[in-house]
Design a protein around this motif. Structure first.
Motif, short mmCIF file in Angstrom:
data_model
loop_
_atom_site.label_atom_id
_atom_site.label_comp_id
_atom_site.label_asym_id
_atom_site.label_seq_id
_atom_site.Cartn_x
_atom_site.Cartn_y
_atom_site.Cartn_z
N MET A 71 0.83 -1.20 0.00
CA MET A 71 0.00 0.00 0.00
C MET A 71 0.87 1.25 0.00
O MET A 71 1.63 1.48 0.95
N PRO A 72 0.77 2.11 -1.02
CA PRO A 72 1.48 3.38 -0.99
C PRO A 72 0.77 4.34 -0.04
O PRO A 72 -0.46 4.41 0.00
N CYS A 73 1.55 5.09 0.71
CA CYS A 73 1.01 6.09 1.64
C CYS A 73 1.79 7.39 1.47
O CYS A 73 2.84 7.58 2.10
N PRO A 74 1.34 8.29 0.59
CA PRO A 74 2.05 9.56 0.41
C PRO A 74 1.77 10.52 1.56
O PRO A 74 0.63 10.62 2.05
N VAL A 75 2.79 11.22 2.02
CA VAL A 75 2.64 12.22 3.08
C VAL A 75 3.38 13.49 2.68
O VAL A 75 4.28 13.46 1.85
N SER A 76 3.01 14.59 3.29
CA SER A 76 3.61 15.88 2.97
C SER A 76 5.05 15.96 3.46
O SER A 76 5.34 15.67 4.63
N TYR A 77 5.95 16.41 2.59
CA TYR A 77 7.35 16.62 2.97
C TYR A 77 7.52 17.93 3.74
O TYR A 77 8.61 18.22 4.23
N ARG A 78 6.45 18.71 3.86
CA ARG A 78 6.53 20.01 4.52
C ARG A 78 6.26 19.91 6.02
O ARG A 78 6.31 20.91 6.72
N LEU A 79 5.97 18.73 6.52
CA LEU A 79 5.70 18.58 7.94
C LEU A 79 7.00 18.67 8.74
O LEU A 79 8.08 18.35 8.24
N VAL A 80 6.88 19.08 10.00
CA VAL A 80 8.05 19.15 10.87
C VAL A 80 8.33 17.76 11.44
O VAL A 80 7.48 16.86 11.38
N PRO A 81 9.54 17.52 11.97
CA PRO A 81 9.91 16.18 12.42
C PRO A 81 8.91 15.53 13.38
O PRO A 81 8.63 14.33 13.26
N GLY A 82 8.35 16.29 14.32
CA GLY A 82 7.42 15.70 15.26
C GLY A 82 6.17 15.19 14.59
O GLY A 82 5.63 14.13 14.95
#
Length: 506
Positions: free
Chosen positions: A98-109
């Motif tokens: 299953m691919p799960c794309p997430v935003s690269y703009r999020l902070v580490p936490g």
């Protein structure tokens, strides 16, 4: 390993369109086998044919398999728009993952919290962000030399994908699409024919670019994706690639419309047959500009969501007759407006917009991780408020009462408020959206200070440590300080009233 023999007719009809039930990964290989030299993907300076894209994707899939990815696993994808993003999506499908794309703009936490929810077998990125997962693959440093680019055996991911977003509590939320990664009616679109050219301007981790970048490749279409949106560059790409279908959010539509008139008049937009827009309300003057520029019948506005609980659509010429509406639902969907006590409301009355979708069984219904659904019997809702007129046209009164839509991105205040309230001098915070000509809304923080704490001259300096805990695009653009109570006796913050008061005050 023996070379995989590919029978194109198992996956494509004689006219090249996908067969229902064909695995998504095999459709890419089938198009490579029958029309491999045709351009498949253009992002920035990179242009790949179907043969080149499929071979690179097969190599990446094998690299993922070497890292333990197998059928039923989840692959998190986190990087800016680049060819490897789409390759990673298809590579996961080729392994039945299953691919799960997430935003690269999020902070580490925020990324760490998503990792805990997703529990990916592997994270694919480009080095622009760091992950806690030990099994991470950096495509910028990855060499695929010596790995076979031949097609892999058919594989199906079930569920088909996971989309990440911020939940209404301000915490990350995962929407799991239960439909397997095979071609079918859920992926086809009357307004996006096979073997056309599409142009997408948004980040690939969103649902709209999924519909106009990931899916068209399975139909043999040429996909042009911007690395990042820039209005003049968008005009240039339209003239260069002559797309049939384009997707934009209203902020992008506004920025293009506000370019110098000589520039927009000179641009040849005649190839566009469908301009598809969603994600936020489009200002009427901007919508009319586009109607005048390319023709009302070519503009489609859609109201819906990743969960596919229901939708409406309106064409530009319909909108002129019903200005402000987001349209009517298809025959499979029924709109029900309900009050706070759940009773059905008549036409013209504002309430929660609910959908009743016919033929939706338990096996085809989305589910969340990190949030609760709004399912009530046969009804489901995105949480938005609105009304229908006597002709059945839907109008949005508020995009999820607490949510703020900034440049087409859904932002929930709770996370921002929680960060600001960590400051010792703050008792309460309410974040609202105020109208912004460019972004649609800008974030404004109303801060209730503790007794004896003076209002600071510079809110950004005052909250410097707290603002570092949230992503830059979620940070307020302005601050207001008060010693008046923001919450009532029930502990509720009436954000709609706060917003109305400030808009009324100019």
């Amino acid at each position: 390993m023996a070379k995989q023999t590919l029978a194109v007719s198992d996956y494509l009809h004689p006219d090249g369109t996908p067969r229902d039930g064909a695995p998504m990964g095999m459709l890419l290989s089938a198009h490579a086998a029958c029309r491999g030299s045709a351009t498949a993907l253009v992002i920035g300076e990179q242009e790949l044919s179907f043969s080149e894209l499929d071979a690179a994707t097969n190599r990446l899939a094998r690299a993922l398999a070497e890292r333990g990815v197998k059928n039923g696993d989840t692959v998190m994808i986190c990087m800016p728009n680049r060819v490897e993003f789409i390759q990673a999506f298809y590579a996961a499908w080729k392994l039945g993952a299953m691919p799960c794309p997430v935003s690269y703009r999020l902070v580490p936490g925020e990324l760490a919290e998503l990792e805990q929810l997703v529990q990916p077998r592997c994270v694919v990125g480009d080095g622009s962000v760091q992950f806690e997962a030990s099994n991470a693959l950096n495509v910028s440093d990855l060499s695929l030399d010596g790995i076979s680019g031949d097609p892999l055996p058919p594989a199906i991911a079930e569920p088909g994908k996971i989309i990440a977003s911020g939940g209404s509590t301000g915490r990350p939320k995962l929407t799991i699409d239960p439909i397997p990664s095979v071609w079918g009616p859920d992926k086809a679109s009357t307004f996006r024919p096979a073997m056309i050219t599409t142009l997408s301007a948004g980040p690939l981790y969103h649902t709209m670019p999924y519909n106009y970048c990931i899916l068209p490749l399975a139909e043999g279409s040429k996909v042009v994706s911007m690395e990042r949106f820039e209005p003049t560059e968008w005009l240039r790409l339209v003239e260069q690639h002559r797309p049939h279908s384009v997707i934009l959010v209203p902020t992008m539509m506004s920025r293009i419309a506000k370019l110098p008139a000589g520039l927009t008049r000179a641009a040849d937009l005649s190839s566009i047959e469908v301009l598809f827009h969603a994600a936020a309300m489009c200002p009427p003057d901007i919508k009319r500009w586009w109607i005048d520029r390319i023709g009302a019948e070519k503009i489609l506005e859609v109201y819906g969501g990743t969960e596919r609980i229901g939708s409406t659509m309106i064409r530009g010429d319909e909108w002129l007759a019903h200005p402000g509406s987001v349209g009517k639902p298809p025959p499979s969907d029924e709109i029900v407006i309900v009050s706070e006590d759940g009773s059905e409301l008549p036409a013209g009355a504002i309430g929660e917009i609910c959908f009743r979708r016919r033929g939706v069984g338990p096996g085809t219904r989305y589910r969340y991780i990190g949030s609760e659904t709004r399912i009530r019997g046969e009804l489901d809702s995105f949480g938005d408020m609105g009304w229908v007129d006597d002709n059945g046209y839907l109008y949005i009164a508020d995009r999820r009462t607490d949510m703020v839509v900034v440049a087409g991105v859904n932002i929930f205040p709770a996370e921002i408020e929680a960060a600001i309230e960590r400051h010792d001098g703050v008792l309460c915070c309410a974040v609202i959206g105020l109208p912004d000509e460019d972004l649609g809304n800008r974030l404004h923080a109303i801060v209730e200070l503790a007794e004896g704490v003076a209002a600071p001259d510079d809110g950004f300096e005052f909250f410097a440590a707290q603002l570092q805990q949230i992503a830059p695009f979620k940070r307020p653009r302005s601050f207001e300080f008060t010693h008046e109570r923001l919450r009532d006796d029930a502990g509720k913050v009436r954000r709609a009233a706060l917003r109305e008061a400030r808009i009324g005050n100019g």
